[in-house]
Design a protein around this motif. Structure first.
Motif, PDB file in Angstrom:
ATOM      1  N   VAL A  49      -9.579   9.898   3.798  1.00 51.37           N
ATOM      2  CA  VAL A  49      -8.811  10.985   3.673  1.00 51.37           C
ATOM      3  C   VAL A  49      -7.404  10.683   3.992  1.00 51.37           C
ATOM      4  N   ALA A  50      -6.421  11.416   3.361  1.00 47.28           N
ATOM      5  CA  ALA A  50      -5.111  10.970   3.383  1.00 47.28           C
ATOM      6  C   ALA A  50      -4.344  10.843   4.805  1.00 47.28           C
ATOM      7  N   ASP A  51      -4.974  11.357   5.936  1.00 43.47           N
ATOM      8  CA  ASP A  51      -4.624  11.227   6.960  1.00 43.47           C
ATOM      9  C   ASP A  51      -4.881   9.832   7.998  1.00 43.47           C
ATOM     10  N   GLY A  52      -5.572   9.010   7.021  1.00 44.31           N
ATOM     11  CA  GLY A  52      -6.148   7.685   7.457  1.00 44.31           C
ATOM     12  C   GLY A  52      -7.454   7.653   8.229  1.00 44.31           C
ATOM     13  N   TRP A  53      -8.248   8.717   8.218  1.00 42.32           N
ATOM     14  CA  TRP A  53      -9.470   8.921   8.659  1.00 42.32           C
ATOM     15  C   TRP A  53     -10.336   7.830   7.801  1.00 42.32           C
ATOM     16  N   VAL A  54     -11.136   6.907   8.691  1.00 41.49           N
ATOM     17  CA  VAL A  54     -12.323   6.128   8.293  1.00 41.49           C
ATOM     18  C   VAL A  54     -13.605   6.582   8.516  1.00 41.49           C
ATOM     19  N   ALA A  55     -14.472   6.914   7.512  1.00 41.12           N
ATOM     20  CA  ALA A  55     -15.727   7.359   7.833  1.00 41.12           C
ATOM     21  C   ALA A  55     -16.477   6.589   8.951  1.00 41.12           C
ATOM     22  N   PRO A  56     -17.057   6.949   9.909  1.00 44.15           N
ATOM     23  CA  PRO A  56     -17.799   5.974  10.823  1.00 44.15           C
ATOM     24  C   PRO A  56     -19.186   5.712  10.224  1.00 44.15           C
ATOM     25  N   TYR A  57     -19.822   6.391   9.281  1.00 39.10           N
ATOM     26  CA  TYR A  57     -20.802   5.973   8.797  1.00 39.10           C
ATOM     27  C   TYR A  57     -21.039   4.581   8.310  1.00 39.10           C
ATOM     28  N   ASP A 101       3.389   8.904  -4.829  1.00 40.26           N
ATOM     29  CA  ASP A 101       4.038   9.434  -6.060  1.00 40.26           C
ATOM     30  C   ASP A 101       5.385   8.924  -6.022  1.00 40.26           C
ATOM     31  N   GLU A 102       6.035   9.235  -4.852  1.00 35.01           N
ATOM     32  CA  GLU A 102       7.388   8.722  -4.693  1.00 35.01           C
ATOM     33  C   GLU A 102       7.549   7.553  -4.366  1.00 35.01           C
ATOM     34  N   ASN A 103       7.835   6.725  -5.445  1.00 41.40           N
ATOM     35  CA  ASN A 103       8.393   5.349  -5.467  1.00 41.40           C
ATOM     36  C   ASN A 103       9.100   5.002  -6.255  1.00 41.40           C
ATOM     37  N   GLN A 128       6.518   8.810   0.846  1.00 40.40           N
ATOM     38  CA  GLN A 128       6.442   7.518   1.476  1.00 40.40           C
ATOM     39  C   GLN A 128       6.123   7.840   2.955  1.00 40.40           C
ATOM     40  N   THR A 129       6.627   9.052   3.437  1.00 38.47           N
ATOM     41  CA  THR A 129       6.258   9.288   5.001  1.00 38.47           C
ATOM     42  C   THR A 129       4.820   9.510   4.980  1.00 38.47           C
ATOM     43  N   GLU A 130       3.922  10.206   3.992  1.00 39.48           N
ATOM     44  CA  GLU A 130       2.567  10.497   4.292  1.00 39.48           C
ATOM     45  C   GLU A 130       1.898   9.211   3.939  1.00 39.48           C
ATOM     46  N   ARG A 131       2.598   8.259   3.040  1.00 40.44           N
ATOM     47  CA  ARG A 131       2.038   6.959   2.940  1.00 40.44           C
ATOM     48  C   ARG A 131       1.936   6.154   4.282  1.00 40.44           C
ATOM     49  N   ALA A 132       3.051   6.248   5.067  1.00 46.04           N
ATOM     50  CA  ALA A 132       3.376   5.614   6.296  1.00 46.04           C
ATOM     51  C   ALA A 132       2.526   6.132   7.249  1.00 46.04           C
ATOM     52  N   ASP A 133       2.406   7.564   7.393  1.00 50.15           N
ATOM     53  CA  ASP A 133       1.639   8.025   8.475  1.00 50.15           C
ATOM     54  C   ASP A 133      -0.004   7.720   8.264  1.00 50.15           C
ATOM     55  N   VAL A 176       6.770   2.057   5.407  1.00 49.42           N
ATOM     56  CA  VAL A 176       5.565   1.555   5.615  1.00 49.42           C
ATOM     57  C   VAL A 176       5.586   0.323   6.369  1.00 49.42           C
ATOM     58  N   THR A 177       6.617  -0.651   5.862  1.00 52.24           N
ATOM     59  CA  THR A 177       6.515  -1.770   6.723  1.00 52.24           C
ATOM     60  C   THR A 177       7.003  -1.775   7.988  1.00 52.24           C
ATOM     61  N   SER A 178       7.744  -0.490   8.439  1.00 55.07           N
ATOM     62  CA  SER A 178       8.157  -0.360   9.983  1.00 55.07           C
ATOM     63  C   SER A 178       6.684   0.114  10.709  1.00 55.07           C
ATOM     64  N   VAL A 179       5.934   0.670  10.001  1.00 57.54           N
ATOM     65  CA  VAL A 179       4.437   1.024  10.534  1.00 57.54           C
ATOM     66  C   VAL A 179       3.836  -0.421  10.751  1.00 57.54           C
ATOM     67  N   PHE A 180       3.787  -1.434  10.034  1.00 57.11           N
ATOM     68  CA  PHE A 180       3.272  -2.522  10.396  1.00 57.11           C
ATOM     69  C   PHE A 180       3.869  -3.332  11.351  1.00 57.11           C
ATOM     70  N   SER A 181       4.925  -3.324  11.422  1.00 61.33           N
ATOM     71  CA  SER A 181       5.714  -4.061  12.284  1.00 61.33           C
ATOM     72  C   SER A 181       5.630  -3.349  13.898  1.00 61.33           C
ATOM     73  N   ARG A 182       5.192  -2.033  13.784  1.00 65.19           N
ATOM     74  CA  ARG A 182       5.170  -1.552  14.990  1.00 65.19           C
ATOM     75  C   ARG A 182       3.852  -1.603  15.811  1.00 65.19           C
ATOM     76  N   VAL A 183       3.035  -1.227  14.644  1.00 64.29           N
ATOM     77  CA  VAL A 183       1.269  -1.064  14.868  1.00 64.29           C
ATOM     78  C   VAL A 183       0.662  -2.355  15.022  1.00 64.29           C
ATOM     79  N   ASN A 184       0.869  -3.375  13.977  1.00 68.22           N
ATOM     80  CA  ASN A 184       0.074  -4.750  13.949  1.00 68.22           C
ATOM     81  C   ASN A 184       0.068  -5.268  15.302  1.00 68.22           C
TER      82      ASN A 184
END
Length: 672
Positions: A305-313, A336-338, A354-359, A411-419
């Motif tokens: 899902v676009a919100d980043g959900w990963v199906a547990p099954y 699409d915005e790139n 890109q905001t949706e992509r980062a989230d 997107v790269t700031s997400v990795f910098s923050r979350v990794n």
């Protein structure tokens, strides 16, 4: 100052990979040390040669690009467009990766020793040894596989940064195409002989039993005729031939994994065998075949899902089939915005901005880390794909940088923050627990009232609280495991249901005329008993058809039926009640709304109790999963064992409900 901090980060990372002591001889001696896997407190990790736990945060295709007409037109990334020397690009790229929190070079990355990050190499061993779609049971296959392994591993056997090898990429183990292809081969093909013997043994030499499952084509009239080249068979509707196909899939997969495992162990002792990067989907018999032949199960993954959900099954299923570490070897988001002009056509995860992509990325990488069997996740890829697409046509904004060497900062700031958080997320990981099914009838399962509005016409599951609504307790016949997640919530007007699943189907395998038979479809059945003990039965059937958008793929068309006495009695209009999401097979996603009056209620209210059972059956009745401890879809067994559910409203909670919340639809997962 910033450059000094980055260099310090690189030094600290390298130090974590080395044994205690001085730096001098350690880099040289590291090649003789071994990476390994460790399980601590129920959580799997890589273990470095220094003995440290390591969660792999990788990047695929981290290399300087290819010089060609597109790169010269600045329509694809290439290092010469931005740097005088490749070592300058390498230094720049390494500093970026460290700044963004990556610690692993994944598949198809630059293997230069100047890039002092752990390295995982994709060999294409099966392809080079001609195992797939050739003749893996040929007695010469073992020698050919070893010769290929010796050649392919030679550049890396003394590399102090090497972790291990991916044997191939996206083998697939598509069961029916394997069966059909080898069946058509001549008698000189050893794998055809294995298949012929399997068929004879499976039916104990009885042609009559064989014909209950198969419709013969051409002039085949006995088992001897099956030896002919060009032999074709089709499944008989209602038969059980798919189980023979699965047995053959297991034999082929087992032979492959034994050959590549033995070859790599001989060619490069101590290197990890990292699997064959399953293609966003797995066949359960192939997983059972690999369990003791790989160190890691590797799988590419298309976020659900676009919100980043990963199906547990998906990852729970791998854990049940094989208690092994799992590495997510490829995941991605495109927008699409790139700035590279990528069009993002097709079925891979794509959002608008890109905001949706980062989230979505932020949630996905936390969700992967929240599975105790997942030992890392690798982003695909470093730079955007070429404008107009690769040679195979794939044309996605998957890069962390564009063609002009500029990072996508959101997107790269997400990795910098979350990794940097992921080691702690993983250390505390529980995923979604696999809840055993109770044979007793005393358990009451709470179904939460929906929060917000759910639409079954928006082609999205973004409006679902997927963590709160996921049902636990499904099971399948051993040794198989559930192949889907089911989500259920309620509102006064009715029940809302959604499912995420995967299932490959070869629709040309079935012998039928007219519409695809309902009995052979992917199907979900929901049985509900009201307070008067009246049983209502509805079913969703997914019919496969050739995709109009993707010519090489199948789409699914949903149908909704009311059942009575085990038969599809009434076809119901899908509008407002059922939608399948635009994911081509083998990915399956759909949601449905069942009005309260369909179950004998004017309106639902908190505290209502229902008897309920849910069955899912995949194509050709290959596998069945059920929410009850007993009962089947055979009419004589209905309703089987029903579970008691209570509609829970407001802040009410029933202790021990079993609905964990370790994965998130948005935001950050809580740490226990």
């Amino acid at each position: 100052m910033k450059r000094n901090l980055i260099c310090l980060s690189i030094a600290l990372l390298l130090h974590s990979l080395l044994p205690d002591g001085g730096w001098g001889a350690q880099v040289a001696s590291l090649a003789s040390r071994q990476w390994s896997l460790v399980k601590k407190n129920g959580v799997y990790w890589f273990q470095t040669p220094a003995g440290n736990r390591f969660y792999s945060k990788g990047i695929n295709t981290f290399y300087g690009g290819m010089e060609n007409e597109k790169s010269r037109r600045k329509e694809a990334f290439h290092w010469k467009n931005h740097f005088a020397r490749i070592d300058q690009w390498r230094q720049n790229g390494l500093e970026r990766l460290i700044q963004w929190g990556f610690n692993t070079r994944g598949a198809w990355s630059d293997t230069s020793s100047d890039l002092k990050l752990p390295l995982m190499v994709e060999l294409d061993l099966g392809r080079h040894a001609k195992l797939h779609w050739f003749d893996p049971f040929d007695p010469a296959s073992e020698r050919k596989t070893l010769e290929s392994a010796l050649t392919l591993t030679a550049p890396y056997r003394n590399d102090p940064h090497l972790v291990g090898y991916f044997t191939d990429n996206e083998v697939g183990w598509w069961n029916a195409p394997l069966f059909r292809w080898y069946l058509e081969q001549g008698w000189d093909n050893y794998t055809k002989r294995v298949l012929w013997q399997l068929i004879c043994d499976h039916y104990a030499g009885s042609w009559e039993c064989f014909l209950k499952d198969w419709v013969v084509q051409d002039s085949v009239s006995n088992f001897e005729d099956l030896k002919q080249a060009g032999t074709r068979l089709k499944l008989r509707p209602g038969g059980e031939g798919i189980h023979l196909i699965d047995r053959f899939t297991y034999l082929c997969a087992r032979r492959y994994y034994e050959l590549v495992n033995k070859a790599i162990r001989k060619a490069h002792p101590g290197a990890l065998v990292l699997g064959d990067r399953l293609p966003l989907y797995y066949h359960q018999d192939a997983v059972l075949a690999m369990v003791d032949q790989v160190d890691v199960i590797s799988t590419n993954y298309n976020v659900d899902v676009a919100d980043g959900w990963v199906a547990p099954y998906y990852f729970n299923g791998l854990r049940q089939l094989a208690d092994k570490p799992v590495l997510v070897t490829e995941f991605f988001f495109a927008a699409d915005e790139n700035r590279s002009g990528n069009l993002n056509p097709g079925h891979l995860m794509n959002v608008t901005t890109q905001t949706e992509r980062a989230d979505g990325t932020a949630n996905a990488i936390r969700n992967f880390a929240a599975f105790p069997n997942v030992v890392g996740a690798h982003w695909f890829q470093y730079a955007d794909e070429p404008r107009g697409g690769r040679e195979d046509g794939e044309n996605y904004n998957m890069g962390l940088i564009d063609h002009f060497n500029e990072p996508y900062a959101k997107v790269t700031s997400v990795f910098s923050r979350v990794n940097p958080e992921l080691d702690d997320v993983h250390r505390c990981s529980q995923g979604f627990s696999v809840v055993p099914v109770s044979d007793g009838s005393s358990e009451v399962i709470p179904i939460e009232e929906k929060s917000g509005k759910i639409s079954v016409t928006d082609n999205s599951l973004m409006d679902w609280d997927k963590a709160a609504t996921r049902l636990e307790g499904f099971r399948a016949r051993e040794p198989y495991v559930p192949f889907a997640d089911v989500h259920l919530t309620w509102a006064p007007e009715g029940l809302y249901l959604a499912s995420l699943a995967s299932n490959y189907v070869d629709w040309g395998l079935l012998d039928y005329q007219g519409a695809f038979p309902l009995s052979e479809t992917f199907q979900l059945h929901i049985l509900v008993g009201d307070k008067e003990s009246t049983l209502r039965h509805y079913a969703i059937h997914l019919l496969p058809e050739r995709s109009k958008r993707f010519p090489d793929r199948l789409e699914i068309q949903p149908r909704l039926y009311r059942y009575a006495h085990g038969d599809a009695l009434q076809k119901l209009p899908p509008q407002g009640h059922l939608q399948k999401l635009s994911k081509p097979l083998p990915h399956i996603a759909f949601e449905a709304f069942f009005p309260a009056e369909w179950f004998g209620f004017a309106r639902f209210q908190a505290g209502d109790q229902l008897a309920m059972n849910i069955f899912l059956v995949n194509y050709y009745r290959e596998l069945t999963m059920t929410w009850s401890a007993a009962g089947t879809l055979k009419q004589e067994d209905l309703p089987g064992a029903m579970r008691t559910v209570v509609l829970q409203g407001g802040d009410q909670r029933i202790s021990g409900s079993g609905n964990g919340r370790y994965l998130v639809s948005g935001g950050k997962p809580p740490l226990p």
